[in-house]
Scaffold this motif. Structure first.
Motif, short mmCIF file in Angstrom:
data_model
loop_
_atom_site.label_atom_id
_atom_site.label_comp_id
_atom_site.label_asym_id
_atom_site.label_seq_id
_atom_site.Cartn_x
_atom_site.Cartn_y
_atom_site.Cartn_z
N VAL A 259 78.65 128.46 29.40
CA VAL A 259 77.58 127.81 30.15
C VAL A 259 77.12 126.55 29.42
N VAL A 260 76.94 126.66 28.10
CA VAL A 260 76.52 125.49 27.32
C VAL A 260 77.61 124.42 27.34
N ALA A 261 78.89 124.83 27.30
CA ALA A 261 79.99 123.87 27.36
C ALA A 261 79.96 123.09 28.67
N ALA A 262 79.61 123.77 29.76
CA ALA A 262 79.50 123.08 31.05
C ALA A 262 78.40 122.03 31.01
N LEU A 263 77.31 122.35 30.35
CA LEU A 263 76.23 121.36 30.20
C LEU A 263 76.69 120.18 29.36
N GLU A 264 77.47 120.46 28.33
CA GLU A 264 77.99 119.38 27.49
C GLU A 264 78.86 118.44 28.30
N GLN A 265 79.73 118.99 29.15
CA GLN A 265 80.58 118.16 29.99
C GLN A 265 79.75 117.31 30.94
N GLN A 266 78.72 117.91 31.50
CA GLN A 266 77.84 117.19 32.42
C GLN A 266 77.13 116.06 31.68
N TYR A 267 76.63 116.37 30.50
CA TYR A 267 75.92 115.37 29.70
C TYR A 267 76.84 114.21 29.33
N ASP A 268 78.05 114.53 28.86
CA ASP A 268 78.98 113.49 28.42
C ASP A 268 79.43 112.62 29.60
#
Length: 318
Positions: A259-268
């Protein structure tokens, strides 16, 4: 008819005599404080002064009975066997503190007024005029769909463009719920008093957790805006400890890490779009909601808040 006194101010404060540059830091509890960032920052300032042998004397006291809704926010008290004691009365006060170099400044802190915001603003104005405050610097924090593994963003705001220390990440107009703190900024601007502030963006899955990293980042901004020097060593140490707790939990719980990795992708993706100027929207990729991450982190938060277990234990028990 006698004039209503909503604030009582100390008449003579030798340490402020002749002061030509005086900052007042403002933190009102109860709104705009995800991760307890602003409240933690205010406690840190008061504790630093106490550690230097000073109790941070109160130089102004607001009539809290005029502003507080006791039934909406009931103060805590203790019942000991057969009697009541230790009533934690709410206090809205201004304290005189000193930074690391001995420079005096003020801290206005306490519960956000539940009512009579205009009267509160006039009372604050009286404090500024009487004590010769040059600027007011406010702190706050809001939950955002951002990962904790990326730099913590700040939204600066001020009642004069010249006061801004950075560029706001927002474009256009946002309609948001008001607060006594934000309304005060508007009124002080109308009265010719400078006020600026900073709002930290807290990962929404950590919004209920004490997040010292955000407190440290806010105080770094206060240093610049208030021309102060603040020792942040303890906050940085607490931040490292909290980051370690979060990392250990993620290692033991792969589904939360995803879930956190998905947020990282969104942020980047958003950052790349901002840099290119092509599109401010991330690719068509589902963003985890606060509820989804909140459910994943429920056991994590409970374990950290009560201190009863290592965060990584939850992964082993599952």
């Amino acid at each position: 008819m006698t004039q209503e006194r909503l604030v009582h101010i100390v008449d003579e404060i030798p340490e402020l005599e002749g002061a030509t540059d005086l900052t007042m830091v403002l933190v009102l509890d109860g709104f705009l404080d995800a991760g307890n960032a602003a409240a933690h920052a205010a406690r840190h300032l008061a504790d630093l002064d106490s550690g230097r042998g000073s109790s941070g004397p109160v130089v102004a006291t607001f009539d809290v009975d005029s502003f507080h809704d006791y039934r909406a926010r009931r103060p805590a008290m203790s019942f000991v066997r057969d009697h009541y004691e230790a009533y934690d009365a709410p206090r809205l006060v201004v304290r005189l503190l000193h930074d690391s170099g001995g420079t005096p400044y003020l801290l206005l802190h306490g519960p956000e007024p539940d009512n009579r915001w205009e009267a509160f603003a006039r009372a604050v104005r009286e404090v500024l005029d009487r004590l010769g405050v040059t600027r007011v610097v406010a702190m706050g924090s809001v939950p955002m769909a951002v990962p904790h593994t990326r730099p913590l963003a700040i939204t600066p705001h001020a009642n004069r463009p010249e006061l801004l220390l950075g560029t706001s990440p927002w474009r256009g107009e946002l309609r948001i719920p008001s607060s006594a703190q934000s309304m005060l900024e508007v009124r002080l601007g109308e009265w010719g008093h400078d006020m600026l502030g900073f709002v930290a963006h807290i990962p929404h899955y950590l919004a209920q957790l004490d997040y010292p990293q955000a407190a440290a980042v806010l105080l770094e901004q206060v240093e610049l805006a208030g021309r102060l020097t603040i020792d942040l060593t303890e906050l940085h140490e607490l931040a490292r400890e909290r980051e370690g707790e979060i990392d250990r939990y993620l290692e033991a719980n792969a589904e939360v890490g995803e879930v956190v990795a998905a947020l990282e992708q969104q942020y980047d993706a958003f950052e790349r779009a901002e840099e290119s100027g092509v599109n401010l929207l991330a690719p068509d990729e589902p963003l985890p909601t606060g509820e989804e991450i909140g459910r994943q982190f429920e056991q994590f938060l409970a374990g950290l808040d009560d201190g009863s277990s290592d965060p990584s234990d939850s992964g082993r028990e599952a």
